[in-house]
Design a protein around this motif. Structure first.
Motif, PDB file in Angstrom:
ATOM      1  N   GLN A  14      59.897  86.213  62.479  1.00  0.00           N
ATOM      2  CA  GLN A  14      59.141  86.461  61.260  1.00  0.00           C
ATOM      3  C   GLN A  14      59.237  85.258  60.333  1.00  0.00           C
ATOM      4  O   GLN A  14      60.159  84.449  60.437  1.00  0.00           O
ATOM      5  CB  GLN A  14      59.645  87.717  60.563  1.00  0.00           C
ATOM      6  N   ASN A  15      58.271  85.146  59.427  1.00  0.00           N
ATOM      7  CA  ASN A  15      58.225  84.052  58.463  1.00  0.00           C
ATOM      8  C   ASN A  15      57.941  84.608  57.085  1.00  0.00           C
ATOM      9  O   ASN A  15      57.384  85.693  56.945  1.00  0.00           O
ATOM     10  CB  ASN A  15      57.101  83.072  58.822  1.00  0.00           C
ATOM     11  N   ARG A  16      58.306  83.829  56.079  1.00  0.00           N
ATOM     12  CA  ARG A  16      58.014  84.200  54.695  1.00  0.00           C
ATOM     13  C   ARG A  16      57.520  82.946  53.970  1.00  0.00           C
ATOM     14  O   ARG A  16      58.161  81.894  54.035  1.00  0.00           O
ATOM     15  CB  ARG A  16      59.261  84.711  54.010  1.00  0.00           C
ATOM     16  N   THR A  17      56.387  83.062  53.284  1.00  0.00           N
ATOM     17  CA  THR A  17      55.904  81.953  52.469  1.00  0.00           C
ATOM     18  C   THR A  17      56.721  81.932  51.184  1.00  0.00           C
ATOM     19  O   THR A  17      56.740  82.900  50.430  1.00  0.00           O
ATOM     20  CB  THR A  17      54.410  82.097  52.152  1.00  0.00           C
ATOM     21  N   ILE A  18      57.401  80.821  50.955  1.00  0.00           N
ATOM     22  CA  ILE A  18      58.261  80.672  49.791  1.00  0.00           C
ATOM     23  C   ILE A  18      57.462  80.159  48.599  1.00  0.00           C
ATOM     24  O   ILE A  18      57.614  80.635  47.480  1.00  0.00           O
ATOM     25  CB  ILE A  18      59.425  79.698  50.091  1.00  0.00           C
TER      26      ILE A  18
END
Length: 86
Positions: free
Chosen positions: A32-36
């Motif tokens: 999974q990824n998260r846009t910071i």
């Protein structure tokens, strides 16, 4: 929230995403990824990434470019997919 407000909010979100095509993305477990953060310019994203890596060196971040969608290409892709389905 009314349907008009929801549509307006979605359009405004898409517009903002097109204004800020550079992303700093944090890798999370389970692919999974998260846009910071989002930026207009690559050098702004690079500077922010350096600060993040100094303060949170144990986490993994990358910079990604998400170009604005070309409306003609999107329309052509939709037309081609409809033709392939029939």
């Amino acid at each position: 929230m009314s349907q008009l407000q929801q549509v307006t909010e979605k359009i405004s979100t898409v517009y903002k995403q097109q204004l800020y095509p550079w992303h700093i993305i944090q890798h999370l477990p389970k692919m999974q990824n998260r846009t910071i953060a989002r930026f207009r310019r690559r050098n702004d994203a690079d500077a922010h990434l350096r600060v993040l890596q100094q303060f949170a060196s144990s986490k993994q971040y990358i910079i990604a470019f998400n170009p604005p969608l070309d409306k003609t290409n999107t329309a052509n892709k939709e037309r081609l997919s409809r033709e392939n389905l029939s």
